[in-house]
Scaffold this motif. Structure first.
Motif, short mmCIF file in Angstrom:
data_model
loop_
_atom_site.label_atom_id
_atom_site.label_comp_id
_atom_site.label_asym_id
_atom_site.label_seq_id
_atom_site.Cartn_x
_atom_site.Cartn_y
_atom_site.Cartn_z
N ASN A 134 0.83 -1.21 0.00
CA ASN A 134 0.00 0.00 0.00
C ASN A 134 0.86 1.26 0.00
O ASN A 134 0.56 2.26 -0.69
CB ASN A 134 -0.90 -0.01 1.23
CG ASN A 134 -1.87 1.16 1.26
OD1 ASN A 134 -2.63 1.37 0.31
ND2 ASN A 134 -1.84 1.93 2.33
N MET A 135 1.96 1.20 0.74
CA MET A 135 2.88 2.35 0.75
C MET A 135 3.50 2.55 -0.62
O MET A 135 3.68 3.70 -1.08
CB MET A 135 3.97 2.11 1.79
CG MET A 135 4.88 3.32 2.05
SD MET A 135 6.16 2.94 3.28
CE MET A 135 5.15 2.51 4.69
N LEU A 158 1.29 -3.06 -9.26
CA LEU A 158 1.15 -2.90 -7.81
C LEU A 158 -0.32 -2.79 -7.39
O LEU A 158 -0.75 -3.37 -6.40
CB LEU A 158 1.92 -1.66 -7.35
CG LEU A 158 3.45 -1.73 -7.44
CD1 LEU A 158 4.07 -0.37 -7.12
CD2 LEU A 158 3.99 -2.81 -6.51
N THR A 159 -1.06 -2.03 -8.19
CA THR A 159 -2.49 -1.85 -7.89
C THR A 159 -3.25 -3.17 -7.98
O THR A 159 -4.07 -3.50 -7.11
CB THR A 159 -3.10 -0.83 -8.86
OG1 THR A 159 -2.39 0.42 -8.78
CG2 THR A 159 -4.56 -0.57 -8.52
N MET A 160 -2.99 -3.93 -9.01
CA MET A 160 -3.65 -5.22 -9.18
C MET A 160 -3.26 -6.21 -8.06
O MET A 160 -4.10 -6.95 -7.54
CB MET A 160 -3.30 -5.82 -10.54
CG MET A 160 -3.90 -5.05 -11.72
SD MET A 160 -3.38 -5.71 -13.33
CE MET A 160 -4.06 -7.36 -13.24
N THR A 161 -1.99 -6.17 -7.69
CA THR A 161 -1.53 -7.06 -6.61
C THR A 161 -2.20 -6.70 -5.29
O THR A 161 -2.66 -7.59 -4.54
CB THR A 161 -0.01 -6.97 -6.46
OG1 THR A 161 0.62 -7.31 -7.70
CG2 THR A 161 0.49 -7.90 -5.36
N GLU A 162 -2.28 -5.40 -5.02
CA GLU A 162 -2.95 -4.97 -3.79
C GLU A 162 -4.43 -5.35 -3.80
O GLU A 162 -4.98 -5.80 -2.79
CB GLU A 162 -2.80 -3.46 -3.62
CG GLU A 162 -3.40 -2.95 -2.30
CD GLU A 162 -3.38 -1.45 -2.20
OE1 GLU A 162 -3.42 -0.94 -1.07
OE2 GLU A 162 -3.33 -0.77 -3.26
N SER A 163 -5.07 -5.20 -4.96
CA SER A 163 -6.49 -5.54 -5.08
C SER A 163 -6.72 -7.04 -4.84
O SER A 163 -7.63 -7.43 -4.12
CB SER A 163 -7.00 -5.14 -6.46
OG SER A 163 -8.35 -5.53 -6.62
N GLN A 164 -5.87 -7.87 -5.41
CA GLN A 164 -6.01 -9.31 -5.24
C GLN A 164 -5.73 -9.72 -3.79
O GLN A 164 -6.39 -10.62 -3.24
CB GLN A 164 -5.05 -10.05 -6.18
CG GLN A 164 -5.44 -9.96 -7.66
CD GLN A 164 -6.79 -10.60 -7.94
OE1 GLN A 164 -7.13 -11.63 -7.38
NE2 GLN A 164 -7.56 -9.96 -8.81
N LEU A 165 -4.78 -9.05 -3.17
CA LEU A 165 -4.48 -9.35 -1.77
C LEU A 165 -5.65 -9.00 -0.87
O LEU A 165 -6.00 -9.77 0.04
CB LEU A 165 -3.23 -8.59 -1.34
CG LEU A 165 -2.72 -8.89 0.08
CD1 LEU A 165 -2.35 -10.36 0.24
CD2 LEU A 165 -1.52 -8.00 0.41
N GLN A 166 -6.28 -7.86 -1.14
CA GLN A 166 -7.43 -7.46 -0.34
C GLN A 166 -8.62 -8.41 -0.57
O GLN A 166 -9.37 -8.71 0.36
CB GLN A 166 -7.84 -6.02 -0.66
CG GLN A 166 -6.84 -4.97 -0.20
CD GLN A 166 -6.62 -5.00 1.31
OE1 GLN A 166 -7.55 -5.25 2.08
NE2 GLN A 166 -5.39 -4.74 1.72
N LYS A 167 -8.77 -8.90 -1.80
CA LYS A 167 -9.83 -9.88 -2.07
C LYS A 167 -9.59 -11.17 -1.28
O LYS A 167 -10.53 -11.78 -0.74
CB LYS A 167 -9.90 -10.19 -3.56
CG LYS A 167 -10.51 -9.08 -4.40
CD LYS A 167 -10.57 -9.48 -5.86
CE LYS A 167 -11.19 -8.37 -6.71
NZ LYS A 167 -11.23 -8.75 -8.16
N ALA A 168 -8.32 -11.59 -1.22
CA ALA A 168 -7.98 -12.78 -0.44
C ALA A 168 -8.23 -12.55 1.05
O ALA A 168 -8.74 -13.44 1.76
CB ALA A 168 -6.52 -13.17 -0.68
N PHE A 169 -7.91 -11.35 1.51
CA PHE A 169 -8.19 -11.00 2.91
C PHE A 169 -9.70 -11.08 3.19
O PHE A 169 -10.15 -11.69 4.18
CB PHE A 169 -7.67 -9.61 3.23
CG PHE A 169 -6.18 -9.53 3.41
CD1 PHE A 169 -5.40 -10.68 3.43
CD2 PHE A 169 -5.54 -8.30 3.56
CE1 PHE A 169 -4.03 -10.61 3.59
CE2 PHE A 169 -4.17 -8.23 3.73
CZ PHE A 169 -3.42 -9.39 3.74
N ASN A 170 -10.48 -10.46 2.33
CA ASN A 170 -11.94 -10.45 2.53
C ASN A 170 -12.54 -11.85 2.48
O ASN A 170 -13.51 -12.15 3.18
CB ASN A 170 -12.61 -9.56 1.48
CG ASN A 170 -12.26 -8.10 1.65
OD1 ASN A 170 -11.98 -7.64 2.77
ND2 ASN A 170 -12.25 -7.33 0.57
#
Length: 232
Positions: A134-135, A158-170
């Motif tokens: 995110n940073m 980076l944006t796509m990776t962060e989005s996929q990580l947040q989807k995995a978190f959710n």
């Protein structure tokens, strides 16, 4: 002469008949008296003989009543004892059922917690990766992205990776805690690191700044959001 003889014979016969009748009456009276005194004596003897029997029967009846009373008293005591034992056993049974149900509920909660929060340690480790990612996205100069194709590709990755990580978190129940300036401070999800002076008393103890977002794992805060709060 014959007539006088006949008269004398008839008179003699009459006298004999009267004598016989009188004798018969005397015998009847004597027999009656004998029967009377015999009956009286018999009744007296019967009463005398029956008196002990009546006394014996009375004593026997009293003894039977006493034994029945003792048996009834013993039965009542046994009944009372059995009722008390039944009440005690019922109370123990109900308590045992309640305790068993409490243990079962605790075990179910522990199993569910183990299933839900078994990945808590792993999630905490991934949060640091998410913070760094995110940073990195935030530090990309947005105005330079359209001008530099390489920077654009990096930013998109980076944006796509962060989005996929947040989807995995959710997917696993890990969600962000993102307070906004002015929100009421909640000690369960926020951690105040410093205070910001303010003259607005209504904003006292409200969120003044957000330094780091927090995370919840299935309604359990595993990392509170780091914030500053107003102080009037």
């Amino acid at each position: 002469m014959a007539t006088m003889a006949n008269m004398w014979i008839r008179s003699a016969q009459r006298l004999s008949n009267i004598t016989q009748i009188h004798a018969t009456r005397q015998v009847s009276r004597s027999a009656h008296k004998s029967r009377f005194w015999s009956t009286t004596a018999s009744d007296t003897n019967s009463q005398t003989n029956d008196a002990p029997k009546t006394s014996e029967n009375t004593e026997s009846n009293d003894a039977s009543k006493s034994e029945i009373a003792q048996i009834e008293l013993k039965w009542k005591e046994e009944k009372s004892k059995l009722e008390e034992d039944l009440k005690s056993f019922k109370d123990k049974y109900v308590r045992s059922l309640a305790e068993t149900e409490n243990v079962r509920q605790r075990m179910i909660k522990q199993i569910n917690d183990a299933k839900a929060f078994g990945i808590q340690g792993f999630c905490k480790d991934l949060l640091e990766v998410a913070d760094v990612l995110n940073m990195a996205v935030d530090n990309v100069p947005k105005e330079e992205v359209p001008k530099n194709i390489h920077l654009k590709n990096l930013f998109d990755g980076l944006t796509m990776t962060e989005s996929q990580l947040q989807k995995a978190f959710n997917k696993h129940g890990l969600v962000k805690i993102e307070p906004k300036v002015g929100d009421k401070f909640d000690p369960y999800v926020h951690e105040a690191m410093y205070q910001v002076p303010t003259e607005n008393k209504e904003s006292n103890s409200n969120v003044a700044a957000v330094n780091k977002i927090g995370y919840k794992l299935k309604e359990r805060t595993i990392r509170p959001a780091i914030v500053g709060v107003f102080k009037a």
